[in-house]
Enzyme design. Structure first.
Site, PDB file in Angstrom:
ATOM      1  N   CYS A  85       0.889  -1.258  -0.098  1.00  0.00           N
ATOM      2  CA  CYS A  85       0.024  -0.098  -0.060  1.00  0.00           C
ATOM      3  C   CYS A  85       0.739   1.414   0.137  1.00  0.00           C
ATOM      4  O   CYS A  85       1.460   1.694   1.100  1.00  0.00           O
ATOM      5  CB  CYS A  85      -1.019   0.098   1.103  1.00  0.00           C
ATOM      6  SG  CYS A  85      -1.946   1.665   1.353  1.00  0.00           S
ATOM      7  N   CYS A  86       0.798   1.911  -1.080  1.00  0.00           N
ATOM      8  CA  CYS A  86       1.580   3.314  -1.405  1.00  0.00           C
ATOM      9  C   CYS A  86       3.022   3.348  -0.748  1.00  0.00           C
ATOM     10  O   CYS A  86       3.386   4.190  -0.097  1.00  0.00           O
ATOM     11  CB  CYS A  86       0.813   4.283  -0.372  1.00  0.00           C
ATOM     12  SG  CYS A  86      -0.841   4.330  -0.745  1.00  0.00           S
TER      13      CYS A  86
END
Length: 261
Positions: free
Chosen positions: A104-105
Site C-alpha cells: 500500500c503506497c
C-alpha cells in the site's frame, strides 16, 4: 421516474393479515461495455445515463484519463450494448478486474487493489478545505433529493458538492454505478473536481475510495460508514474521509486538517 421503477402487486403482512397492495420496484438492466472492440465488463445498473456510467467506469478504473481519450461512443440501448473507442491503446485490459494484494503506497502494508491500480495510485494533491456547515448541508441535500429511494427503498445516491451545494446527483441500484455516473458527468462537462467533495448515501468501500482518488477528489462524505481498509487508504492517499454525516454531526476518519470548524 417511470423508466426507473415499475408498479407491481404484492401482499403486505400487517397485524396478522396479508393484504394485496401496489408497490414500486426499482428496475435494473445490464449494460455490456466494449473497449476498442474488446468486451470489458457487464454492469447491472438503473436505466439511463449510460454514457456517463461507462465513461465514469473507465475513468475510475484507470483505463482513460480525460474525455479527450475517447474518440467515439456507440450505444444500442435496446440491446444493452455500448462501445467506446479510444485514440490510444489500453494495454491493461487483459488484466482488468483481477485483484491482488499489493504493497500500500510503498508503506509495506498490504491492500486490495485492482491490478491496474497497484502501481498508479498517488496521493491527492489539493489544498481544498471544507466547512462543517457545508459538509452537513451537502449530506442533508443528498437525503432530501433522493426521490427514487423514498419511493422504492432500493437505490443508492452519489453527488458532487461544492460550498454545501450539490452540483450533480445520481441514484442507482449500485453504489459504484452512482459514483461512476457522477464522475462520468463531470468528465463530459469538464467540471473540475479537485476542490469538491463526493457525497454518498451508503457504505464507503476501498473500491469507492479508489474511484475518488482516480478522479482527483480531495474529500468523500457519506451518511454511512467506511471500512477499516478504506480508512487506511484515505490516510495514505491524502483524502478527507467523513462518515455518519447526519443531522448536526459527523465522524472524521482521515484528513482532519481539511475540516474547518
Amino acid at each position: 421516474m417511470s423508466d426507473l421503477a415499475q408498479e407491481n402487486t404484492i401482499h403486505r403482512y400487517q397485524n396478522g393479515n396479508l393484504t394485496p397492495t401496489g408497490d414500486l420496484l426499482v428496475r435494473e438492466v445490464p449494460l455490456t461495455i466494449f473497449l476498442n472492440d474488446s468486451e470489458l465488463a457487464t454492469l447491472v445498473c438503473s436505466p439511463g445515463a449510460y454514457k456517463e456510467l461507462a465513461t465514469g467506469f473507465l475513468l475510475t478504473e484507470g483505463l482513460i484519463q480525460t474525455a479527450d481519450d475517447i474518440a467515439e461512443i456507440t450505444l444500442r440501448e435496446d440491446e444493452g450494448l455500448l462501445w467506446v473507442q479510444t485514440d490510444r491503446p489500453v494495454p491493461q485490459v487483459e488484466n482488468f478486474l483481477r485483484r491482488q494484494l499489493a504493497s500500500c503506497c510503498g508503506k509495506g502494508r498490504s491492500g486490495l487493489y485492482f491490478v491496474n491500480d497497484a502501481a498508479q495510485l498517488q496521493p491527492v494533491n489539493s489544498p481544498a478545505r471544507f466547512t462543517a456547515g457545508d459538509i452537513l448541508a451537502a449530506a442533508r441535500q443528498l437525503e432530501e433529493n433522493a426521490r427514487l429511494f423514498r419511493t422504492t427503498g432500493g437505490v443508492h445516491s452519489a453527488a458532487l458538492a461544492a460550498g454545501g451545494r450539490l452540483l450533480v446527483m445520481y441514484e442507482d441500484i449500485g453504489r459504484h454505478n452512482a459514483v461512476d455516473k457522477v464522475l462520468g458527468h463531470c468528465l463530459w462537462q469538464r467540471l473540475p473536481v479537485q476542490d469538491k467533495a463526493l457525497v454518498l448515501s451508503g457504505r464507503v468501500s476501498s473500491e469507492i475510495l479508489i474511484k475518488a482518488v482516480r478522479a482527483g477528489l480531495p474529500a468523500v462524505v457519506s451518511r454511512s460508514a467506511p471500512t477499516a481498509l478504506t480508512v487506511e487508504l484515505a490516510r495514505d492517499l491524502n483524502i478527507c474521509l467523513i462518515g455518519f454525516a447526519r443531522g448536526e454531526r459527523f465522524n472524521v476518519y482521515s484528513g482532519r486538517e481539511r475540516v474547518v470548524l
